[in-house]
Design a protein around this motif. Structure first.
Motif, mmCIF file in Angstrom:
data_model
loop_
_atom_site.group_PDB
_atom_site.id
_atom_site.type_symbol
_atom_site.label_atom_id
_atom_site.label_comp_id
_atom_site.label_asym_id
_atom_site.label_seq_id
_atom_site.Cartn_x
_atom_site.Cartn_y
_atom_site.Cartn_z
ATOM 1 N N MET A 169 23.717 61.408 72.963
ATOM 2 C CA MET A 169 24.332 62.782 72.169
ATOM 3 C C MET A 169 24.706 62.296 70.598
ATOM 4 N N LYS A 170 23.949 61.687 70.246
ATOM 5 C CA LYS A 170 24.514 60.773 68.708
ATOM 6 C C LYS A 170 22.980 61.587 68.137
ATOM 7 N N THR A 171 21.755 61.860 69.271
ATOM 8 C CA THR A 171 20.743 62.464 68.255
ATOM 9 C C THR A 171 21.057 63.947 68.969
ATOM 10 N N VAL A 172 21.959 64.574 69.800
ATOM 11 C CA VAL A 172 22.062 65.932 69.400
ATOM 12 C C VAL A 172 22.861 66.538 68.685
ATOM 13 N N ASP A 173 24.157 65.218 68.221
ATOM 14 C CA ASP A 173 24.527 65.965 67.392
ATOM 15 C C ASP A 173 23.438 65.866 65.991
ATOM 16 N N MET A 174 22.842 65.126 65.693
ATOM 17 C CA MET A 174 21.858 64.999 65.031
ATOM 18 C C MET A 174 20.735 66.026 64.491
ATOM 19 N N VAL A 175 20.237 66.634 65.310
ATOM 20 C CA VAL A 175 19.771 67.215 65.605
ATOM 21 C C VAL A 175 20.319 68.830 65.327
ATOM 22 N N ARG A 176 21.714 68.904 65.973
ATOM 23 C CA ARG A 176 22.394 70.746 66.005
ATOM 24 C C ARG A 176 22.827 70.171 64.545
ATOM 25 N N GLN A 177 23.032 69.437 63.234
ATOM 26 C CA GLN A 177 23.119 69.606 62.499
ATOM 27 C C GLN A 177 22.263 69.637 60.890
ATOM 28 N N SER A 178 20.660 69.290 61.733
ATOM 29 C CA SER A 178 19.682 69.636 60.746
ATOM 30 C C SER A 178 18.274 70.098 61.391
ATOM 31 N N LEU A 179 18.931 70.881 62.186
ATOM 32 C CA LEU A 179 17.358 71.308 62.881
ATOM 33 C C LEU A 179 17.891 72.751 63.451
ATOM 34 N N ASN A 180 18.663 72.344 64.615
ATOM 35 C CA ASN A 180 18.811 73.699 65.643
ATOM 36 C C ASN A 180 20.658 73.483 66.149
ATOM 37 N N PRO A 181 21.006 74.415 64.663
ATOM 38 C CA PRO A 181 22.335 74.388 64.716
ATOM 39 C C PRO A 181 23.267 74.919 66.160
ATOM 40 N N LYS A 182 22.230 75.804 67.145
ATOM 41 C CA LYS A 182 22.772 76.281 68.673
ATOM 42 C C LYS A 182 22.433 75.418 69.813
#
Length: 267
Positions: A169-182
């Motif tokens: 879940m932390k990884t998904v949050d990180m990706v959402r913030q930096s690479l893929n907001p959707k």
């Protein structure tokens, strides 16, 4: 549904939870109910490719060629023995991607760009793209999550399941913030469920309490026939359609499609 193609990263940073087994058998089950499916093997071990009967010596164009050399999805996609199911295979060359792309432009978006190019081409035949991720957070996993609409999480019914899930879940949050907001969580699939074991029931109760309707109703049981199938280069549904594991993946496929229809209606 091809105009609304859904790209799902099958991911969990904990190993041995049934990621590849789920990618292979969910892909097969989706194809069996009429969807056109592409599996992208992003793991250097290439187990999804082997499990779908693509021998190493025949893997002439792989996901490495797509990500590093810019080969097209159409060039790399191989038809499997399952009608409607294709795979982009992987091999050991993938282990060097991190170094080879260290200075490259859009290094985290290579897979997304390749899939976008295919989607605007003449074919664009796939309703679902399932990306089988490696069990670690590296450039390959980041490429998968940057390309995905959502993450589908296989979760083994064992003691440390929730611990690994917190990390994901932390990884998904990180990706959402930096690479893929959707990027979103498509759903959690409970795997290797043993009804004789009280721990499986406890893990299921805990996960459903935490994540509610994000957890699929379909549960994948621990099943010998599912474990045997990859050694024959076949998905479980081809190896033994009637076994409990195959039937569970068919139920999961129907549930995935049903949830997707609800999502599209609400959009």
């Amino acid at each position: 549904m091809s105009a609304k193609r859904r790209v799902l990263a099958v991911s969990n940073q904990k190993g041995g939870v049934g990621k590849t087994t789920t990618a292979i058998n969910l892909g097969t089950a989706l194809a069996a109910i009429g969807q056109r499916v592409l599996i992208v093997d992003m793991d250097p071990q290439g187990n999804a490719s082997t499990g779908l009967g693509v021998p190493r010596e025949t893997r002439r164009v792989t996901i490495y060629d797509v990500i590093v050399d810019g080969r097209s999805v159409d060039d790399a996609a191989v038809a499997t023995a399952v009608p409607g199911l294709h795979i982009i295979p992987a091999d050991a060359d993938m282990s060097g991607v991190e170094i080879e792309l260290s200075q490259a432009d859009r290094r985290s978006y290579r897979l997304r760009d390749a899939l976008a190019s295919q989607a605007t081409g003449a074919g664009a035949p796939f309703d679902y793209v399932l990306i089988d991720c490696p069990p670690s957070l590296n450039l390959l996993t980041l490429n998968a999550m940057a390309a995905a609409d959502a993450v589908l999480v296989p979760l083994q019914c064992e003691f440390f399941a929730l611990e690994g899930l917190t990390q994901l879940m932390k990884t998904v949050d990180m990706v959402r913030q930096s690479l893929n907001p959707k990027l979103e969580i498509q759903g959690l699939v409970l795997t290797m469920y043993d009804r004789r074991n009280a721990l499986s029931g406890q893990v299921e109760a805990d996960v459903r309490a935490h994540f509610g309707d994000k957890v699929y109703d379909s549960v994948i049981p621990r099943n010998v026939r599912v474990s045997e199938a990859p050694s024959f280069g076949k998905p479980a549904l081809i190896y033994d359609l009637k076994c409990a594991g195959s039937q569970a993946y068919l139920r999961l496929a129907r549930e995935v499609v049903a949830r997707e229809r609800v999502r599209l209606r609400a959009a």
